[in-house]
Design a protein around this motif. Sequence first.
Motif, PDB file in Angstrom:
ATOM      1  N   PRO D  29       0.806  -1.233   0.000  1.00  0.00           N
ATOM      2  CA  PRO D  29       0.000   0.000   0.000  1.00  0.00           C
ATOM      3  C   PRO D  29       0.836   1.279   0.000  1.00  0.00           C
ATOM      4  O   PRO D  29       0.524   2.224  -0.731  1.00  0.00           O
ATOM      5  CB  PRO D  29      -0.815  -0.118   1.302  1.00  0.00           C
ATOM      6  CG  PRO D  29      -0.816  -1.560   1.649  1.00  0.00           C
ATOM      7  CD  PRO D  29       0.476  -2.109   1.140  1.00  0.00           C
ATOM      8  N   ASN D  30       1.877   1.312   0.807  1.00  0.00           N
ATOM      9  CA  ASN D  30       2.719   2.518   0.847  1.00  0.00           C
ATOM     10  C   ASN D  30       4.041   2.184   1.536  1.00  0.00           C
ATOM     11  O   ASN D  30       4.231   1.071   2.047  1.00  0.00           O
ATOM     12  CB  ASN D  30       1.987   3.659   1.569  1.00  0.00           C
ATOM     13  CG  ASN D  30       1.590   3.261   2.991  1.00  0.00           C
ATOM     14  OD1 ASN D  30       2.443   2.852   3.788  1.00  0.00           O
ATOM     15  ND2 ASN D  30       0.294   3.336   3.299  1.00  0.00           N
ATOM     16  N   LEU D  31       4.930   3.150   1.566  1.00  0.00           N
ATOM     17  CA  LEU D  31       6.279   2.859   2.068  1.00  0.00           C
ATOM     18  C   LEU D  31       6.297   2.627   3.576  1.00  0.00           C
ATOM     19  O   LEU D  31       7.156   1.889   4.074  1.00  0.00           O
ATOM     20  CB  LEU D  31       7.239   3.995   1.693  1.00  0.00           C
ATOM     21  CG  LEU D  31       7.465   4.153   0.173  1.00  0.00           C
ATOM     22  CD1 LEU D  31       8.462   5.271  -0.102  1.00  0.00           C
ATOM     23  CD2 LEU D  31       7.954   2.853  -0.443  1.00  0.00           C
ATOM     24  N   ALA D  32       5.377   3.249   4.282  1.00  0.00           N
ATOM     25  CA  ALA D  32       5.337   3.031   5.733  1.00  0.00           C
ATOM     26  C   ALA D  32       4.972   1.587   6.046  1.00  0.00           C
ATOM     27  O   ALA D  32       5.567   0.951   6.932  1.00  0.00           O
ATOM     28  CB  ALA D  32       4.322   3.984   6.375  1.00  0.00           C
ATOM     29  N   VAL D  33       4.007   1.056   5.315  1.00  0.00           N
ATOM     30  CA  VAL D  33       3.655  -0.359   5.509  1.00  0.00           C
ATOM     31  C   VAL D  33       4.829  -1.238   5.099  1.00  0.00           C
ATOM     32  O   VAL D  33       5.137  -2.244   5.750  1.00  0.00           O
ATOM     33  CB  VAL D  33       2.386  -0.718   4.705  1.00  0.00           C
ATOM     34  CG1 VAL D  33       2.134  -2.218   4.744  1.00  0.00           C
ATOM     35  CG2 VAL D  33       1.181   0.044   5.257  1.00  0.00           C
ATOM     36  N   LEU D  34       5.504  -0.849   4.028  1.00  0.00           N
ATOM     37  CA  LEU D  34       6.652  -1.633   3.588  1.00  0.00           C
ATOM     38  C   LEU D  34       7.690  -1.755   4.706  1.00  0.00           C
ATOM     39  O   LEU D  34       8.238  -2.836   4.942  1.00  0.00           O
ATOM     40  CB  LEU D  34       7.293  -0.992   2.353  1.00  0.00           C
ATOM     41  CG  LEU D  34       8.559  -1.686   1.839  1.00  0.00           C
ATOM     42  CD1 LEU D  34       8.286  -3.127   1.446  1.00  0.00           C
ATOM     43  CD2 LEU D  34       9.167  -0.920   0.665  1.00  0.00           C
TER      44      LEU D  34
END
Lengths: 262, 262, 262, 262
Positions: D29-34
């Motif tokens: 979903p986004n880099l924070a989730v990554l």
Amino acid sequence: MSGSDALAPLALAGRQFRSRLLLGTGGIPNLAVLERVLEASGAEVATVALRRVDPEARGSILDVLARHRVEVLPNTAGCYTAAEAVLTAQLAREALGTDWVKLEVVADDRTLLPDPLELLEAAEQLCALGFLVLPYTTDDPVLARHLEQVGCAAVMPLGAPIGSGLGIRNPHNIELIVEQARVPVVLDAGIGTASDAALALELGCDAVLVASAITRAEDPPAMAAAMRRAVEAGYLARGAGRIPPRTLARASSPRTGLARLA
Amino acid sequence: MSGSDALAPLALAGRQFRSRLLLGTGGIPNLAVLERVLEASGAEVATVALRRVDPEARGSILDVLARHRVEVLPNTAGCYTAAEAVLTAQLAREALGTDWVKLEVVADDRTLLPDPLELLEAAEQLCALGFLVLPYTTDDPVLARHLEQVGCAAVMPLGAPIGSGLGIRNPHNIELIVEQARVPVVLDAGIGTASDAALALELGCDAVLVASAITRAEDPPAMAAAMRRAVEAGYLARGAGRIPPRTLARASSPRTGLARLA
Amino acid sequence: MSGSDALAPLALAGRQFRSRLLLGTGGIPNLAVLERVLEASGAEVATVALRRVDPEARGSILDVLARHRVEVLPNTAGCYTAAEAVLTAQLAREALGTDWVKLEVVADDRTLLPDPLELLEAAEQLCALGFLVLPYTTDDPVLARHLEQVGCAAVMPLGAPIGSGLGIRNPHNIELIVEQARVPVVLDAGIGTASDAALALELGCDAVLVASAITRAEDPPAMAAAMRRAVEAGYLARGAGRIPPRTLARASSPRTGLARLA
Amino acid sequence: MSGSDALAPLALAGRQFRSRLLLGTGGIPNLAVLERVLEASGAEVATVALRRVDPEARGSILDVLARHRVEVLPNTAGCYTAAEAVLTAQLAREALGTDWVKLEVVADDRTLLPDPLELLEAAEQLCALGFLVLPYTTDDPVLARHLEQVGCAAVMPLGAPIGSGLGIRNPHNIELIVEQARVPVVLDAGIGTASDAALALELGCDAVLVASAITRAEDPPAMAAAMRRAVEAGYLARGAGRIPPRTLARASSPRTGLARLA
């Protein structure tokens, strides 16, 4: 038998057949058993490994098939390269006067799995030579599509390795092949028992080829009779529109508003 | 059809039948379809929920069954306790003049699963009352044995919940039931399509009861014809001695010592 | 290890545990292996067959469990009737000073399957006697509900027969049990390898009891370490909300509108 | 965690890794989730579709991977021919300074299945160009062997179509691939949940690549934690020597000669 009228004929390689069960003769104990198997199976096509047959010999498997009006479909069993398979097919055409061939190009003796590259190469060459090619292939939908694109008259995906009797290991792939195919799909290899054959037709295959499951059963004619019915059963069930699977129960009769006896 | 001679009759509750397919009538759209289903299925026994039937009515399901010489097996569908089931069975016996009953005692509407305690209690009472009891049960081998021990004439384990069409969820349990049973085993509930029915016989069941899979199929008579063949196929395959499954290939023809053509 | 914080404790029979893996000690080669298995498994509960244990003996299995602060859950293995099981549970309570019992009442030696009637009878009596009862049961959702209704503190359905290593033969039934249960569901019996244990938690079971799959593995401590992770994996996966199965592909990255390099 | 010492490192394409879980970043979903997924998964390798990445961009996925010391494995997602795939791999090598590539050459958007011919052609060319090639392939053991023969550093057979979450449809084929392979086997595509990943290792795969099952789960970091444990569980279970499956029960404790209490 009632319902038989729903059994549409099979169009395969320019021919028409009433039976959707093709017989592989490998492993048959002797010609007397073969005769009983032919009768019980209702098969109208039988594959024969060319290398095992001397077409000149009397009393041979070919004589038996001819007497039962079963069409011979030569195969290229035992070929490991495209070159071998093409040569074998040409010899078969000359010897038997047929224009079709079940193309087998296997990779090794242990698995007898098709070699996708040699298979496709051989199929392309044989189509160019005017053969009606029925290739024994993996259950890879992409390879099946390539085989169709080079001109094969059918595709014959495996359910499981030859002689394994493991049934259809990946029904999902068979469904993908069926969905996309514009030529007949004949399930070949892996059938172990009758329910496997019925499942093949239920998944949408047009026919099934059975060899070992019949020829090496304890009672080959009885298994042939079983397979005949199983193939018809699967074909009819496919056409009948099965109920969708549900995780919970559905009462077969209404539960409310029923008059009680008394 | 060749091979039919291998189809031994079914002995069930003191009767003999040629067909091993029992028909459940719940869900049948109308009597005209029922007639065609009866013809296509070859069934000689049909279960009828007593509560749905007014035996006095003309043109009823009972008339149709009588005209086709199909024996009526009343069931106790809709009963949740032993007391209800015993009463229903007694009413059925009186109304229909039969001595047998398919005993259903379910636990709830959502799963329609048998209640093992109420079922066994009802079975014991009905056997004591002189009924020939055919109980719809779970696939628990121990419960099946108890049902046999209290005198049931057969055991009817489920493959999956009624109307689910999920097939036989636990073939291993069905095999355990078959191994130990000295009364007929009739697979009941869960059949979705023809290959499921064939599998039931291959596992050693003596017969299959099919309701929704036929009556709610898009084309009930065609599915009835499919089931008829599937049951015969599974029975014949069981008797024919299938090849054992193997993880690797077994060539259907010898790979060495073959004379090459040319 | 990251993510551990998502591992909620297990509330079972009035106790709380960090581990959702319960250990069965039957089949353990010796006490030294047991020690290593306990360490590797992280188990906080171990079942012990009372008949095998002399609680007075030093250096016994009970000493080892006490030293590792593993709580003993006595079982009634080897009991065939409710009366035997109730007596055995009472002796265990007296000897070990515990209030809980894993209730096993099996029908025969060959399958070791629970006897549903004797089991329910014993459960009811033991609950009335103040025991916290954890019954080993079939995968029948109706029997599980009855056991809960008579007051059991958990239900312990089987995946497959004890020691069979066949995994979870009927996941559908386990899901039905989980859906309806208001007490913990502990999968018991049938686990063969780590993925089976993970699946049990994914289906919604609260915990898994593993005996033979660990104690009879070639390397019991290594399998214990595997099971520990598998149980955590299954529990976390259940909570993480898995993707729904789909029959066709879904690209993990968009296929259009992508800027090409170069 | 105890037992960790049994977790041997993975040797893959000349590198060594502690983790046997490779991460696909598609669908994140986004880099924070990554970031949270990377931490929870313990992955040391992540695949990135080159076309989606601008290596010059700051705050990009590559920065995140670099910060977590996760090695980037560029893939050729979105390529349909050998020529496209070779060009994409060369651009990746230049842009990212890597020598390895996960080779994807798919046949169509609907199934995203590998094209066996284009795949093998691309693999051969890339090996000749000095790449360390890790091809995404079907579960065809013969194609896997060809890929190894042209010099691939690993083979990455699918369990099921990309993003399908169907698990391992044909475990038998995966076992055949493992038996013959002399390079690492990495199960790629089809994983839906933790038990699927454990099974891959139990079948003998050396590692698993998971993308959608993590990135599209409801809670990606929790699923990443689950997959981490599942992969370790499966690896340990494989090494621990599981009990053989048996159709009947085996008591975990002896049934005779037991001293009774009291």
